[in-house]
Motif scaffolding. Structure first.
Motif, PDB file in Angstrom:
ATOM      1  N   SER A  37      10.741  -1.406   3.191  1.00  0.00           N
ATOM      2  CA  SER A  37      11.603  -2.266   2.373  1.00  0.00           C
ATOM      3  C   SER A  37      12.092  -3.497   3.125  1.00  0.00           C
ATOM      4  CB  SER A  37      12.775  -1.470   1.810  1.00  0.00           C
ATOM      5  OG  SER A  37      13.509  -0.859   2.834  1.00  0.00           O
ATOM      6  N   GLY A  61      15.280  -1.818  -1.956  1.00  0.00           N
ATOM      7  CA  GLY A  61      15.519  -0.417  -1.638  1.00  0.00           C
ATOM      8  C   GLY A  61      15.508   0.452  -2.875  1.00  0.00           C
ATOM      9  N   THR A  62      15.850   1.713  -2.669  1.00  0.00           N
ATOM     10  CA  THR A  62      15.850   2.663  -3.779  1.00  0.00           C
ATOM     11  C   THR A  62      17.255   3.083  -4.178  1.00  0.00           C
ATOM     12  OG1 THR A  62      15.575   4.484  -2.224  1.00  0.00           O
ATOM     13  CG2 THR A  62      13.576   3.591  -3.225  1.00  0.00           C
ATOM     14  N   ASP A  63      18.235   2.787  -3.333  1.00  0.00           N
ATOM     15  CA  ASP A  63      19.595   3.224  -3.631  1.00  0.00           C
ATOM     16  C   ASP A  63      20.589   2.305  -2.923  1.00  0.00           C
ATOM     17  OD1 ASP A  63      21.687   4.768  -4.586  1.00  0.00           O
ATOM     18  OD2 ASP A  63      21.629   6.128  -2.878  1.00  0.00           O
ATOM     19  N   PHE A  64      21.040   1.281  -3.610  1.00  0.00           N
ATOM     20  CA  PHE A  64      22.033   0.384  -3.027  1.00  0.00           C
ATOM     21  C   PHE A  64      22.907  -0.198  -4.130  1.00  0.00           C
ATOM     22  CE2 PHE A  64      18.375  -2.385  -3.857  1.00  0.00           C
ATOM     23  CZ  PHE A  64      18.949  -3.484  -4.480  1.00  0.00           C
ATOM     24  N   GLY A  65      24.079  -0.633  -3.751  1.00  0.00           N
ATOM     25  CA  GLY A  65      24.975  -1.334  -4.656  1.00  0.00           C
ATOM     26  C   GLY A  65      25.250  -2.708  -4.081  1.00  0.00           C
ATOM     27  N   CYS A  79      13.160  -3.946 -11.052  1.00  0.00           N
ATOM     28  CA  CYS A  79      12.662  -2.696 -10.480  1.00  0.00           C
ATOM     29  C   CYS A  79      11.154  -2.605 -10.656  1.00  0.00           C
ATOM     30  CB  CYS A  79      13.312  -1.497 -11.153  1.00  0.00           C
ATOM     31  SG  CYS A  79      15.084  -1.402 -10.885  1.00  0.00           S
ATOM     32  N   SER A  82      10.420   3.083  -8.533  1.00  0.00           N
ATOM     33  CA  SER A  82      11.740   3.460  -8.012  1.00  0.00           C
ATOM     34  C   SER A  82      12.305   2.417  -7.057  1.00  0.00           C
ATOM     35  CB  SER A  82      11.654   4.811  -7.297  1.00  0.00           C
ATOM     36  OG  SER A  82      10.798   4.713  -6.172  1.00  0.00           O
ATOM     37  N   ALA A  84      13.945  -1.091  -6.140  1.00  0.00           N
ATOM     38  CA  ALA A  84      14.756  -2.154  -6.738  1.00  0.00           C
ATOM     39  C   ALA A  84      14.737  -3.376  -5.827  1.00  0.00           C
ATOM     40  CB  ALA A  84      16.183  -1.680  -6.949  1.00  0.00           C
TER      41      ALA A  84
END
Length: 112
Positions: A37, A61-65, A79, A82, A84
């Motif tokens: 990533s 990434g796959t999981d971030f805010g 996206c 999976s 983003a």
């Protein structure tokens, strides 16, 4: 390639700029593994800097805010499976403030 696979979540970019972002993401995914990533983000950011001028930021990434301030017309979140991708040009505060002294500027003052 991304054709039919990218889902745009939010954007305020012109259609042509959106297409450039999707095309560059496709090219990055052709060149790098989906687990790389940082390399994907670096590639997209550098290409947007080259094409549209500096100041672009890219998060992949796959999981971030996130909560970002961006220039009008310079934001896209999409996206691919999976993965983003958040791409935006940063925006500075409108008021000019005097920079706060940093640890390094204080050290330089002490040496002088």
């Amino acid at each position: 390639m991304l054709e039919g696979k990218a889902i745009i979540g939010e954007t305020d970019m012109l259609q042509a700029m959106q297409q450039d972002a999707l095309d560059l993401a496709a090219k990055a995914l052709d060149n790098f593994d989906v687990t790389e990533s940082t390399d994907i983000a670096c590639f997209i950011k550098k290409e947007f800097d080259r094409i549209y001028g500096g100041g672009w930021q890219c998060i992949v990434g796959t999981d971030f805010g996130s909560f970002v301030t961006h220039c009008f017309g310079c934001f896209i979140y999409f996206c691919v499976g999976s993965l983003a991708i958040l791409l935006f040009r940063g925006s500075a505060a409108s008021e000019e403030k005097e920079p706060e002294p940093t640890q390094f500027s204080v050290m330089e003052t002490l040496k002088a």
